[in-house]
Design a protein around this motif. Structure first.
Motif, PDB file in Angstrom:
ATOM      1  N   ASN A  79     -44.512   7.240  66.570  1.00 45.46           N
ATOM      2  CA  ASN A  79     -44.138   8.480  67.256  1.00 45.46           C
ATOM      3  C   ASN A  79     -43.747   9.519  66.216  1.00 45.46           C
ATOM      4  OD1 ASN A  79     -44.482   7.605  69.959  1.00 45.46           O
ATOM      5  ND2 ASN A  79     -42.541   6.496  69.843  1.00 45.46           N
ATOM      6  N   TYR A 288     -49.628   5.348  78.298  1.00 38.66           N
ATOM      7  CA  TYR A 288     -50.071   6.620  78.863  1.00 38.66           C
ATOM      8  C   TYR A 288     -49.548   7.820  78.071  1.00 38.66           C
ATOM      9  CZ  TYR A 288     -52.010   4.259  82.922  1.00 38.66           C
ATOM     10  OH  TYR A 288     -52.779   3.465  83.741  1.00 38.66           O
ATOM     11  N   HIS A 289     -48.410   7.630  77.388  1.00 38.02           N
ATOM     12  CA  HIS A 289     -47.898   8.748  76.595  1.00 38.02           C
ATOM     13  C   HIS A 289     -48.826   9.080  75.437  1.00 38.02           C
ATOM     14  CE1 HIS A 289     -46.413   5.412  74.063  1.00 38.02           C
ATOM     15  NE2 HIS A 289     -46.430   6.292  73.080  1.00 38.02           N
ATOM     16  N   MET A 292     -50.884  12.171  75.789  1.00 34.14           N
ATOM     17  CA  MET A 292     -50.221  13.476  75.687  1.00 34.14           C
ATOM     18  C   MET A 292     -49.812  13.793  74.245  1.00 34.14           C
ATOM     19  SD  MET A 292     -50.348  14.915  78.587  1.00 34.14           S
ATOM     20  CE  MET A 292     -49.227  16.298  78.306  1.00 34.14           C
ATOM     21  N   ARG A 293     -50.317  13.016  73.300  1.00 39.47           N
ATOM     22  CA  ARG A 293     -49.983  13.278  71.902  1.00 39.47           C
ATOM     23  C   ARG A 293     -50.451  14.668  71.498  1.00 39.47           C
ATOM     24  NH1 ARG A 293     -51.885   7.861  69.376  1.00 39.47           N
ATOM     25  NH2 ARG A 293     -53.707   9.113  69.030  1.00 39.47           N
TER      26      ARG A 293
END
Length: 329
Positions: A79, A288-289, A292-293
């Motif tokens: 992240n 799923y995140h 959205m990167r």
């Protein structure tokens, strides 16, 4: 990234007067829409698109880096936020790292936006059929424009994205084009075209419809709005439309970036270029995140970029109106 029709929220079009008899009036064949010739829409769009993308290129580099991050084996990617990505580029590559690939952008943005705006204007004239408040016509025109412009821009977008990657193996635009042709074939330049169109169709539909509606609403505040205030209106409406469209279509943009950069600098290579296959792999690896990167730099790119593009485009149109002898436009 469109302009107002002759009957929309922009000040009304008035036929050329005889105060400037030395300037020839436009004939019907020379005046397809809004008092401008076809080539003038192309030039205005090319200028607007080039300025927009060049000015915001560092933010685009951040977005690409975040969307193309790779993990270790089957592990998810780390992240990384905007601040960390920016700090990493500055530390390892310096300010020049933000501009790697800008040559490819320069080669592609001008011609693509010339096609983009001219097709939009012609389609808007056809679909609206005299109704300046027809949002469906604006959206449909935007979709037609993006299908045409993406065919022009996608190859250079592939080159740009690969040059933007960390530790990119390419020496420059020419080297990247040559190696892609030799190692992967012509098809590699269009591997993401379908995804790009599918992404840009809703992006453009939302963008154009929102822009025209916002501009119309802002213009109604004052019917005799001054030229400098008109530019603020175009910039404000464009920024809002760009931000909204960017957030909505981020998942497809992640897929596009992954397809364009596959097999380079450790990025995954996909057995199929179908959107479903790429989405499945991204979700399996990153959740799923992962889809959205890069949404923050994407939004930070498109909001000011749209503001720059729309205001530049409208200013260029105004210049051509005056050149054609239509100073009241």
């Amino acid at each position: 990234m469109a302009a107002a029709t002759t009957t929309d929220a922009s000040p009304k079009y008035r036929a050329p007067t005889d105060f400037h008899p030395e300037i020839p009036k436009l004939s019907v064949s020379e005046n397809p829409h809004d008092g401008l010739r076809f080539w003038q829409f192309m030039v205005a769009g090319s200028i607007a698109g080039s300025i927009e993308h060049m000015a915001m290129f560092p933010v685009d580099t951040l977005k690409t880096r975040m969307q193309a991050l790779v993990g270790s084996g089957s592990y998810p990617v780390p992240n990384v936020n905007v601040r960390q990505a920016c700090k990493s580029i500055m530390k390892n590559e310096g300010a020049a790292g933000f501009y790697r690939g800008i040559g490819a952008m320069g080669l592609g943005a001008g011609p693509a936006h010339a096609v983009y705006f001219s097709v939009y204007e012609l389609c808007k004239q056809f679909f609206s059929r005299g109704d300046p408040n027809n949002s469906a016509a604006h959206a449909a025109s935007g979709v037609c424009a993006t299908v045409a412009s993406d065919a022009v821009f996608t190859p250079m977008d592939v080159v740009k994205q690969r040059l933007q990657l960390k530790s990119s193996p390419y020496k420059g635009v020419v080297d990247c084009v040559r190696r892609i042709l030799v190692e992967e074939g012509m098809g590699a330049f269009y591997a993401s075209y379908k995804t790009t169109v599918i992404m840009n169709a809703p992006f453009t539909a939302v963008h154009f419809a929102t822009y025209e509606a916002a501009k119309r609403g802002l213009m109604e505040v004052s019917l005799d709005i001054a030229d400098d205030e008109r530019l603020v209106v175009h910039a404000t409406a464009g920024a809002g439309a760009g931000a909204l469209a960017a957030i909505v279509t981020t998942p497809l943009d992640v897929v596009k970036t992954q397809l364009q950069c596959q097999g380079v600098c450790g990025c995954d290579r996909f057995s199929s270029s179908s959107i479903g296959n790429v989405v499945k792999i991204i979700v399996k690896k990153d959740g799923y995140h992962g889809l959205m990167r890069g949404w923050i730099p994407r939004m930070l790119f498109h909001a000011p970029a749209a503001a720059i593009c729309w205001s530049t485009y409208e200013a260029s149109k105004d210049f051509f109106h005056r050149l054609n002898g239509n100073p009241d436009n």
